[in-house]
Scaffold this active site. Structure first.
Site, short mmCIF file in Angstrom:
data_model
loop_
_atom_site.label_atom_id
_atom_site.label_comp_id
_atom_site.label_asym_id
_atom_site.label_seq_id
_atom_site.Cartn_x
_atom_site.Cartn_y
_atom_site.Cartn_z
N ILE A 71 0.81 -1.23 0.00
CA ILE A 71 0.00 0.00 0.00
C ILE A 71 0.84 1.27 0.00
CG2 ILE A 71 -2.00 -1.05 1.12
CD1 ILE A 71 -1.02 0.03 3.77
N GLY A 72 2.16 1.12 0.03
CA GLY A 72 2.99 2.32 0.01
C GLY A 72 4.46 1.99 0.07
N GLU A 73 5.25 3.03 -0.15
CA GLU A 73 6.70 2.92 -0.10
C GLU A 73 7.22 4.01 0.81
OE1 GLU A 73 10.16 0.87 -1.15
OE2 GLU A 73 8.20 0.51 -2.05
N GLY A 74 7.77 3.61 1.97
CA GLY A 74 8.29 4.59 2.91
C GLY A 74 9.75 4.87 2.67
N PHE A 126 12.22 4.01 4.32
CA PHE A 126 13.11 2.90 4.67
C PHE A 126 12.57 1.55 4.21
CE2 PHE A 126 14.38 6.22 7.54
CZ PHE A 126 15.76 6.12 7.53
N GLY A 127 11.59 1.53 3.36
CA GLY A 127 11.09 0.25 2.87
C GLY A 127 9.62 0.30 2.50
N SER A 128 9.09 -0.86 2.18
CA SER A 128 7.71 -0.96 1.72
C SER A 128 6.74 -1.13 2.88
CB SER A 128 7.58 -2.15 0.76
OG SER A 128 8.46 -2.01 -0.34
N LYS A 163 5.44 -2.42 8.06
CA LYS A 163 6.53 -1.67 7.42
C LYS A 163 7.78 -2.54 7.44
CE LYS A 163 9.19 2.60 7.81
NZ LYS A 163 9.37 3.83 8.59
N ASP A 169 10.33 15.48 8.60
CA ASP A 169 9.82 15.18 7.26
C ASP A 169 8.29 15.24 7.24
OD1 ASP A 169 10.03 14.64 4.58
OD2 ASP A 169 10.17 12.47 4.82
#
EC number: 2.7.11.1
Length: 1014
Positions: free
Chosen positions: A684-687, A689-691, A706, A805
C-alpha cells in the site's frame, strides 16, 4: 447591621415565649389556608407520612422527626404562633425536608405559605425548575442543593430580594448567571457548584457586598477571575475549584482580609506569579492547586499563623522552600506536590508527624535525602529529587523515575494489584496482590513483593470525619456474577481526594498492555441521594494525560458495572507510572460533604512479548550432573560455530538487545501469514526505509506492516530508534505502533491500519477515484489534528522529537478522517530542547525549512515550516511541488505570497468547495500557514500557538499587524528559489566540517549573515 434583625427576632421570640404566647391551645392552630397548601405540597412531593390528623404546628405526630438513621436527614416544620392578636392562627416559617428521596417537580403551592422564611429541600431528586409563582415569597434561606433541577438560572430567584442564603449546588442548571442577580444585595451565602453554568461572571456579582461564602466550583465559566471580587470585603470562604475560569488570580484579592478559606484550582490561561496574599492573616485553608503559578513561594506564607491546610500542588513553583515554613506549627496538611522546587527538603518536613507531601519536585541537595526507605518516612518524598546521573545514598524511591538497581534476572514482567482490597486469585496463574493499607493523606506504600508501590496525596476535607478512609467497600449493586473469578476485584477500591499514583518497579523494558479496572461502588443508579453524586478525574500513563475528566459511571453506563480501560505502554527505563488526579470537577456535597476524587478497583500489567528466562547455573549442575554438562558444552561449541557464520546477520538483534528492548511482539511467520508472504497486491505504500503492506492477523485485526530495507546501517539505527522511543509516544494524532518483528536481519514494524490512506492521496491522488471529497469541516479537523500531533511531539511528550519530514504523504487518515502523523524513522531526539546541528539532512524538497536544508540548523521550527506548507495544501487542494500557475512560480507557497500581497488569499481555497466553506476560517488558516513558513525560524509560531489560534483561544490580530508575519522580503524569496533550484537538486545529504554547536543566539546570527533578517 446585617445581623440586627436576627437579634431583634430572637428577643421578640423570647419575650413572646416568656409571656406564654407560643402555647399550642385550640386557638393556636395552623391557618386553614396553609393546611390546604401543605396537603397539596405533600401530594406533589409524595410526602405520605404527614399526619393531618394532628395540627402541623402542634409538634406532635410526624411533623417533627427527631430520630433518623440517614446522615443529613431532616423532616421538620417550624411554626410561629406569636402573631398578634393573641388568639390568631399560627403560620409556617420554616420547612426542612432533607435527604428524603422526594421526586417530582417543585410545587408552586409553597408560595401560599406567606410567612415562610426558610426552605431546605436539599439532597432529593426534584426535577424541573423554580416556579414563577414564587416571585411573591419572602424567603430568606433557600437550598435546593443536590437535586435534578435544570434549565437556565431561574430568574424568579432574582425577585426574592430578601434572600440571605441561596444554594443551587449539585443540580443541572446551565447557561450564564443573569445580571439581575445583582438585585440580591442581602445575600451572604451563594453556592452554585456542580452545575453547567457558562459564560463570564457577570460584573453585577460585584454588587453583592454582604457575601461571606461564595462557591462556584465545577462549572464551565469562561474568562478571567474578575477584579470585582475585591468588593466582597466581608467574605470568609471563596471556592473556585475547576470552574473553567482563567488566571491570573487578581492582585485585588489582597483586600479580602477576612478570608479564612480560599480554594482555587485548575485555572486556564498563561502562567503568572504568586498572588499577593500577605494581608490574609486570618486564613486557615489556602488551596491554590494547578493554578499555573510560577516563581518562588513567598516567605510570608510561612508566617500565616492560623494556617492549617496549605495546598500549592501541581503548579510551576521554583526555588527553595522558605525557611519561614518552620513556623507553621498549627498546619495539619502541607502539599507542595508536583512543582519544580529545588535545594533541599528541610528536616522539620521529614521528621514531623503532620501530613506533608513534597513528592514530584526537583530537589538537588543530596544531603537532605532520608537514609531509610520512602514507606518509613512520615512525609511523602516520592520522586522528589532530580540528581541526574549522580551517585546517591538512600532508597531510589526518592529519585525521579525511580531508577532500577536490580540486575535483569530480577526484573518483573507481570503485575496484578487489587486496589483497596485483599489478595484475589482469579485463576491458577493469576493472583492479584493485596493493596489494603488504610491510611493515605500523604503516604508511600511498597507492595508485598517490592515490585510495585503507590503514592497518595490529599485529605478528605469537610467530611467531619477524623478517620478518613482511603479504601472503600461496595455500597452499590455490582453487575458482576458473584461466582465470577473477577467478582472480588470490584468489591473494594482505593480512593484519593487529590492524587493517586501507582508504580511498576524494575519492569523489564518493552511493550505492555496496561488494564485499569474501574467500577463506581459509592454512587448508585436509584433515586436515593447516593445517585446524585458525580466523580470526575484525569488519568495519566507515563506522565502523559490519556483521559481527561474520566467519569466511571458514564463510561460503564451505570454504577456497579465494571469498565476496563486498556493502554499500550512502552517501558523504556524499567518504571511504569499510572497517575489519577482530581481536577476540581465533580460533586463535593453529595451524598455528604467531602471530596470525591480518583477511584480504582484493580490494575493488571502484561507483556506483549515473551519474557526472557534466567536459570540458576548451580542448581542445574547439581540436578543433571556431568553428562548433561558435557552435552551442554558440546552444544555451546556447535552454537558458537553457527553464530560465527551468521554473526553479520545478527548485528541488528545484538543492537536491539543491547538496548534492552523487548518488543518482539510478532513472529515472522505471523507477519508472512498476515501479508500473504508480502504479496505485491498487499503493498500500500513505499516509505523512506522500505515498503508498507496491509496485513490481517488471524483474529481479523487489520495492521500496516513496514518492512525495513537493509540498504544501510543508518537505516538500521533509525529502526532501533523507532522501536525504543516512538512506541512510548501515544497521542490521538500519532499513528500507533503495535509492535515489531526481529528475526535474523528481518526488521519489521507493525502499526495500526488506517483505512483512508494518506492525506496526499486524499487531496491530489493520481486519478479522481482515489481522491476523497473533503468538506471544509473535515479539512479544518485534519489541519488541527496535525497541529496537535506536532504540539505533543515538540512540547508535551516526555522525549521531545523533531519529525524532520512533515508532508502530506506522512499524514494518514483513519476511518473518521482524523489525521495521524506517521513515519518517525527520520526523527531525532532533542532532549534538552536546544537548537542543534544535524550532520545529515533528511527531508523532502519543497517542505524543508531553509535554515535546516542550507545550514543544518534543526529545531522544532523546521517542523513548523513544513506544517505551514501542508496547511496550504489542505486549504487549496493543490500540491506545493506540482502546482505552477505560471513559469514564474516554483511552488504553491510562492503563489500564496503573491496572492497575499494582492489581498486575494481566498483565491487559494480549493475550487471544489465552491462556496461551502467559512471565509473567516479560511483566512485564518491561510495566514497561520504563511506565518509558519516565515523564512526566519525565530518569527514562526510554536505549534501550541498554532493550535491556540485555530481554536480561537488566542487572537490573531496583533500577529497579523506585524509585517514580518505577512510579507516576504524579495531577497528572501530569491534566496529560497536559488536554493531550491540549485543546491538541493545536487544533494540532500552533507557532512559538517568538524564539531559545531548552535544556540538560539547563534541561529539568529546565522540568519543575519545570510540576509534572513535584513
Amino acid at each position: 447591621m446585617i445581623y440586627l434583625h436576627r437579634i431583634y427576632f430572637i428577643i421578640v421570640l423570647f419575650t413572646l415565649i416568656f409571656h406564654g404566647r407560643l402555647g399550642f391551645s385550640d386557638n393556636n392552630k395552623l391557618h386553614e389556608a396553609e393546611v390546604r397548601a401543605l396537603k397539596e405540597i405533600g401530594k406533589k412531593l409524595g410526602k405520605k407520612d404527614w399526619d393531618f390528623n394532628k395540627d402541623p404546628c402542634s409538634g406532635e405526630g410526624t411533623w417533627i422527626v427527631t430520630t433518623y438513621t440517614t446522615k443529613g436527614f431532616e423532616s421538620n416544620i417550624t411554626c410561629d404562633c406569636s402573631f398578634l392578636p393573641q388568639n390568631s392562627s399560627c403560620h409556617v416559617i420554616r420547612i426542612a425536608l432533607k435527604s428524603q428521596n422526594l421526586t417530582g417537580i417543585v410545587p408552586p403551592e409553597f408560595s401560599k405559605l406567606r410567612h415562610l422564611k426558610v426552605l431546605d429541600l436539599s439532597r432529593n431528586s426534584l426535577t424541573g425548575s423554580i416556579p414563577k409563582e414564587w416571585a411573591s415569597m419572602r424567603l430568606e434561606d433557600l437550598s435546593f442543593m443536590g437535586n435534578r433541577l435544570s434549565g437556565p438560572f431561574p430568574k424568579v430567584l432574582t425577585r426574592l430580594t430578601m434572600l440571605r442564603n441561596l444554594s443551587l449546588e449539585g443540580n443541572q442548571f446551565s447557561g450564564p448567571i443573569p445580571p439581575d442577580i445583582g438585585q440580591l444585595v442581602h445575600l451572604e451565602k451563594l453556592h452554585l457548584p456542580s452545575n453547567a453554568f457558562t459564560g463570564p461572571l457577570t460584573e453585577k456579582l460585584g454588587l453583592l457586598k454582604n457575601l461571606t461564602d461564595m462557591r462556584i466550583s465545577d462549572n464551565n465559566f469562561t474568562g478571567p477571575i474578575p477584579d470585582f471580587i475585591s468588593n466582597w470585603t466581608r467574605i470568609l470562604k471563596l471556592q473556585m475549584h475547576g470552574c473553567g475560569l482563567d488566571g491570573p488570580i487578581p492582585s485585588s484579592i489582597s483586600s479580602l482580609t477576612s478570608l479564612t478559606d480560599l480554594r482555587i484550582s485548575d485555572l486556564g490561561g498563561k502562567p503568572s506569579s504568586f498572588p499577593p496574599l500577605k494581608n490574609l492573616e486570618s486564613i486557615k485553608t489556602l488551596i491554590l492547586r494547578k493554578c499555573k503559578i510560577i516563581g518562588p513561594i513567598p516567605k510570608y506564607i510561612g508566617d500565616l499563623k492560623k494556617l492549617k491546610t496549605l495546598d500549592l500542588s501541581f503548579n510551576l513553583l521554583s526555588g527553595e522552600i522558605p525557611s519561614s515554613f518552620e513556623n507553621m506549627k498549627k498546619a495539619d496538611f502541607i502539599y507542595l506536590t508536583g512543582n519544580k522546587l529545588t535545594g533541599g527538603v528541610p528536616n522539620y518536613f521529614v521528621e514531623r508527624n503532620k501530613n506533608v507531601d513534597v513528592s514530584f519536585n526537583n530537589f538537588t541537595d543530596e544531603s537532605s535525602i532520608p537514609s531509610h526507605d520512602c514507606n518509613r518516612v512520615t512525609s511523602n518524598l516520592v520522586e522528589s529529587f532530580a540528581l541526574g546521573n549522580k551517585s546517591h545514598k538512600g532508597s531510589t524511591c526518592f529519585l525521579q523515575r525511580m531508577p532500577c538497581v536490580h540486575p535483569k534476572r530480577y526484573h518483573l514482567y507481570k503485575l496484578y494489584i487489587n486496589c483497596g482490597g485483599g489478595e484475589v486469585k482469579v485463576d491458577k496463574e493469576i493472583t492479584y496482590q493485596a493493596d489494603d493499607e488504610p491510611k493515605g493523606a500523604s503516604m508511600y506504600v511498597l507492595g508485598a513483593n517490592k515490585r510495585w508501590a503507590l503514592s497518595s496525596t490529599g485529605n478528605f476535607m469537610d467530611n467531619d470525619d477524623d478517620a478518613d478512609e482511603y479504601t472503600v467497600q461496595n455500597t452499590s449493586r455490582l453487575s458482576v456474577n458473584a461466582s465470577s473469578p473477577s467478582f472480588g476485584l470490584y468489591r473494594t477500591a482505593r480512593v484519593s481526594p487529590l492524587s493517586l499514583t501507582y508504580y511498576g518497579i524494575c519492569l523489564g523494558n518493552g511493550n505492555y498492555t496496561v488494564n485499569l479496572h474501574f467500577a463506581e461502588i459509592i454512587f448508585t443508579d436509584d433515586n436515593t441521594l447516593y445517585s446524585l453524586g458525580k466523580r470526575l478525574f484525569d488519568i495519566y500513563v507515563q506522565d502523559q494525560l490519556v483521559i481527561k475528566n474520566f467519569n466511571i459511571q458514564e463510561a460503564a453506563r451505570g454504577s456497579g458495572k465494571p469498565i476496563i480501560k486498556s493502554f499500550l505502554v512502552n517501558v523504556t527505563d524499567h518504571t511504569l507510572k499510572i497517575g489519577l488526579r482530581w481536577a476540581g470537577k465533580g460533586t463535593t456535597g453529595i451524598p455528604i460533604r467531602g471530596v470525591y476524587g480518583p477511584m480504582i478497583s484493580a490494575i493488571s500489567v502484561e507483556p506483549n512479548f515473551k519474557p526472557p528466562v534466567y536459570y540458576d547455573t548451580k542448581d542445574i549442575i547439581l540436578k543433571v550432573g556431568v553428562p548433561v554438562a558435557a552435552a551442554t558444552l558440546l552444544l555451546f561449541i556447535i552454537v558458537g560455530v553457527f553464530w560465527k557464520k551468521r554473526r553479520d546477520k545478527n548485528d541488528i538483534d545484538k543492537e536491539l538487545r543491547g538496548l534492552d528492548l523487548q518488543t518482539g511482539t510478532f513472529t515472522l511467520r505471523q507477519i508472512k501469514a498476515a501479508t500473504d508472504n508480502f504479496d505485491v497486491t498487499r503493498k500500500i505504500g513505499e516509505g523512506g526505509f522500505g515498503s508498507v503492506y496491509k496485513g490481517e492477523l488471524s483474529e481479523g485485526k487489520l495492521i500496516a506492516v513496514k518492512q525495513l530495507s537493509a540498504k544501510s546501517r543508518q537505516g538500521n539505527r533509525e529502526f532501533v530508534n523507532e522501536i525504543g522511543m516512538i512506541s512510548a509516544l501515544q497521542h490521538p494524532n500519532l499513528v500507533k505502533l503495535y509492535g515489531c518483528c526481529v528475526e535474523g536481519n528481518q526488521l519489521i514494524l507493525v502499526y495500526e491500519y488506517l483505512e483512508n490512506n494518506c492525506l496526499s492521496r486524499a487531496l491530489f491522488g493520481k486519478d479522481e477515484s482515489s481522491r476523497l471529497k473533503l468538506d471544509w469541516s473535515t479539512r479544518k479537523k485534519i489541519f488541527l489534528g496535525i497541529a496537535k500531533g506536532l504540539t505533543f511531539l515538540h512540547e508535551e511528550s516526555r522525549i521531545k522529537i523533531v519529525h524532520r519530514d512533515i508532508k502530506a504523504s506522512n499524514v494518514l487518515l483513519d476511518k473518521d478522517l482524523n489525521a495521524k502523523i506517521s513515519d518517525f524513522g527520520l526523527a531525532k531526539l532533542n532532549d534538552d530542547g536546544n537548537t542543534h546541528i544535524s550532520t545529515r539532512i533528511a527531508g523532502t524538497i519543497g517542505y524543508m525549512a531553509p535554515e535546516y536544508a542550507m545550514r543544518g540548523y534543526l529545531t522544532e521550527k523546521a517542523d513548523v515550516y513544513s506544517f505551514g506548507v501542508v496547511a496550504l495544501e489542505i486549504v487549496s487542494g493543490k500540491s506545493n511541488t506540482n502546482f505552477r500557475p505560471t513559469e514564474d512560480f516554483v511552488y504553491l507557497l510562492d503563489w500564496a505570497y503573491v496572492l497575499q500581497e494582492r489581498g486575494s488569499l481566498l483565491e487559494l481555497v480549493d475550487p471544489t468547495l465552491a462556496s461551502d466553506y467559512s471565509e473567516e476560517e479560511a483566512m485564518l488558516m491561510l495566514n497561520v500557514a504563511l506565518m509558519c513558513t516565515n523564512a526566519s525560524p525565530t518569527l514562526r509560531p510554536t505549534m501550541s500557538q498554532v493550535v491556540s489560534l485555530i481554536e480561537g483561544k488566542t487572537a490573531m490580530q496583533e500577529l497579523l499587524s506585524d509585517p514580518s508575519f505577512s510579507t516576504v522580503n524579495p531577497k528572501l524569496k530569491a534566496l529560497r528559489n536559488h536554493f531550491w533550484q540549485n543546491e538541493l537538486s545536487r544533494s540532500l545529504s552533507f557532512s559538517t566540517s568538524g564539531p559545531r554547536t548552535a544556540s538560539a543566539n547563534s541561529l539568529v546570527d546565522a540568519e543575519e549573515k545570510t540576509g534572513l533578517l535584513d
